[in-house]
Design a protein around this motif. Structure first.
Motif, PDB file in Angstrom:
ATOM      1  N   ALA A  39       0.832  -1.201   0.000  1.00 23.78           N
ATOM      2  CA  ALA A  39       0.000   0.000   0.000  1.00 23.78           C
ATOM      3  C   ALA A  39       0.869   1.254   0.000  1.00 23.78           C
ATOM      4  N   LYS A  40       1.983   1.225   0.737  1.00 20.78           N
ATOM      5  CA  LYS A  40       2.895   2.372   0.732  1.00 20.78           C
ATOM      6  C   LYS A  40       3.466   2.589  -0.674  1.00 20.78           C
ATOM      7  N   THR A  41       3.759   1.490  -1.364  1.00 18.46           N
ATOM      8  CA  THR A  41       4.290   1.571  -2.723  1.00 18.46           C
ATOM      9  C   THR A  41       3.331   2.338  -3.623  1.00 18.46           C
ATOM     10  N   ALA A  42       2.038   2.102  -3.453  1.00 17.72           N
ATOM     11  CA  ALA A  42       1.018   2.772  -4.268  1.00 17.72           C
ATOM     12  C   ALA A  42       0.876   4.250  -3.915  1.00 17.72           C
ATOM     13  N   LEU A  43       1.384   4.652  -2.748  1.00 17.79           N
ATOM     14  CA  LEU A  43       1.267   6.046  -2.300  1.00 17.79           C
ATOM     15  C   LEU A  43       2.567   6.830  -2.492  1.00 17.79           C
ATOM     16  N   LEU A  44       3.544   6.209  -3.178  1.00 19.76           N
ATOM     17  CA  LEU A  44       4.848   6.822  -3.388  1.00 19.76           C
ATOM     18  C   LEU A  44       5.104   7.035  -4.872  1.00 19.76           C
ATOM     19  N   GLN A  62       9.567   1.305  -8.535  1.00 15.33           N
ATOM     20  CA  GLN A  62      11.024   1.435  -8.636  1.00 15.33           C
ATOM     21  C   GLN A  62      11.655   1.516  -7.247  1.00 15.33           C
ATOM     22  N   LEU A  63      10.959   2.148  -6.309  1.00 18.53           N
ATOM     23  CA  LEU A  63      11.530   2.379  -4.980  1.00 18.53           C
ATOM     24  C   LEU A  63      11.104   1.335  -3.945  1.00 18.53           C
ATOM     25  N   GLN A  64      10.366   0.308  -4.363  1.00 22.26           N
ATOM     26  CA  GLN A  64       9.919  -0.690  -3.393  1.00 22.26           C
ATOM     27  C   GLN A  64      11.077  -1.347  -2.638  1.00 22.26           C
ATOM     28  N   PRO A  65      12.205  -1.665  -3.307  1.00 18.00           N
ATOM     29  CA  PRO A  65      13.327  -2.226  -2.528  1.00 18.00           C
ATOM     30  C   PRO A  65      13.798  -1.292  -1.415  1.00 18.00           C
ATOM     31  N   LEU A  66      13.775   0.003  -1.687  1.00 15.09           N
ATOM     32  CA  LEU A  66      14.153   0.971  -0.670  1.00 15.09           C
ATOM     33  C   LEU A  66      13.144   0.958   0.472  1.00 15.09           C
ATOM     34  N   LEU A  67      11.861   0.911   0.147  1.00 12.85           N
ATOM     35  CA  LEU A  67      10.830   0.838   1.183  1.00 12.85           C
ATOM     36  C   LEU A  67      11.037  -0.388   2.056  1.00 12.85           C
ATOM     37  N   GLN A  68      11.340  -1.513   1.440  1.00 19.30           N
ATOM     38  CA  GLN A  68      11.543  -2.746   2.191  1.00 19.30           C
ATOM     39  C   GLN A  68      12.779  -2.640   3.095  1.00 19.30           C
ATOM     40  N   ALA A  69      13.858  -2.066   2.575  1.00 16.47           N
ATOM     41  CA  ALA A  69      15.069  -1.895   3.381  1.00 16.47           C
ATOM     42  C   ALA A  69      14.814  -0.920   4.525  1.00 16.47           C
ATOM     43  N   THR A 107      22.125   3.586   4.364  1.00 15.73           N
ATOM     44  CA  THR A 107      22.901   3.675   3.119  1.00 15.73           C
ATOM     45  C   THR A 107      22.170   3.071   1.928  1.00 15.73           C
ATOM     46  N   ALA A 108      21.008   2.440   2.148  1.00 11.64           N
ATOM     47  CA  ALA A 108      20.258   1.842   1.054  1.00 11.64           C
ATOM     48  C   ALA A 108      19.844   2.886   0.015  1.00 11.64           C
ATOM     49  N   ALA A 109      19.674   4.132   0.437  1.00  7.29           N
ATOM     50  CA  ALA A 109      19.210   5.174  -0.471  1.00  7.29           C
ATOM     51  C   ALA A 109      20.169   5.386  -1.631  1.00  7.29           C
ATOM     52  N   SER A 110      21.460   5.310  -1.342  1.00  8.16           N
ATOM     53  CA  SER A 110      22.427   5.583  -2.410  1.00  8.16           C
ATOM     54  C   SER A 110      22.495   4.466  -3.434  1.00  8.16           C
ATOM     55  N   ALA A 111      21.954   3.287  -3.099  1.00  3.18           N
ATOM     56  CA  ALA A 111      22.015   2.154  -4.004  1.00  3.18           C
ATOM     57  C   ALA A 111      20.780   2.061  -4.910  1.00  3.18           C
ATOM     58  N   VAL A 112      19.803   2.906  -4.683  1.00  2.00           N
ATOM     59  CA  VAL A 112      18.552   2.839  -5.445  1.00  2.00           C
ATOM     60  C   VAL A 112      18.527   3.925  -6.500  1.00  2.00           C
ATOM     61  N   PRO A 113      18.256   3.544  -7.771  1.00  2.00           N
ATOM     62  CA  PRO A 113      18.141   4.568  -8.813  1.00  2.00           C
ATOM     63  C   PRO A 113      17.082   5.600  -8.408  1.00  2.00           C
TER      64      PRO A 113
END
Length: 121
Positions: free
Chosen positions: A24-29, A34-41, A111-117
């Motif tokens: 649900a957060k993915t749908a609100l972002l 594309q950023l779901q891996p970041l959300l999970q981390a 540091t996950a942010a820097s690894a996500v396009p």
């Protein structure tokens, strides 16, 4: 604009609610898939389950963007009063902007942010 203000407020607060599942957060972002891996981390950080946001103001800067002023709380205590973020209209839904999430992740020291396009500088 009243309906848009209501949607921005509800979606923003739902995005930051610990009770809202990742899908649900993915749908609100903005660019959520594309950023779901970041959300999970980010969700793996135990502090995340204690964070919430209360929107205090929405100011539209165009038909597709708004500045959102909100209080960010940790365990019910405001830790970032009058924080500013951006909401964007994407696919007919007002969403938390990618830049807002990436900025918060960077502030957390994750540091996950820097690894996500999209979040790398």
């Amino acid at each position: 604009m009243a309906a848009a203000t209501t949607q921005v407020t509800q979606n923003w607060q739902n995005f930051f609610s610990p009770a809202t599942p990742i899908d649900a957060k993915t749908a609100l972002l903005q660019h959520g898939a594309q950023l779901q891996p970041l959300l999970q981390a980010f969700a793996a950080d135990p502090r995340i389950s204690q964070i919430s946001a209360q929107v205090t103001n929405v100011q539209f800067t165009s038909d597709t963007t708004a500045i959102v002023t909100y209080d960010l709380s940790l365990q019910g205590q405001v830790v970032q009063p009058a924080a500013a973020g951006q909401a964007v209209l994407e696919d007919g839904t007002w969403k938390v902007s990618q830049a807002t999430l990436c900025g918060l992740v960077a502030q957390s020291g994750n540091t996950a942010a820097s690894a996500v396009p999209g979040c790398s500088s």
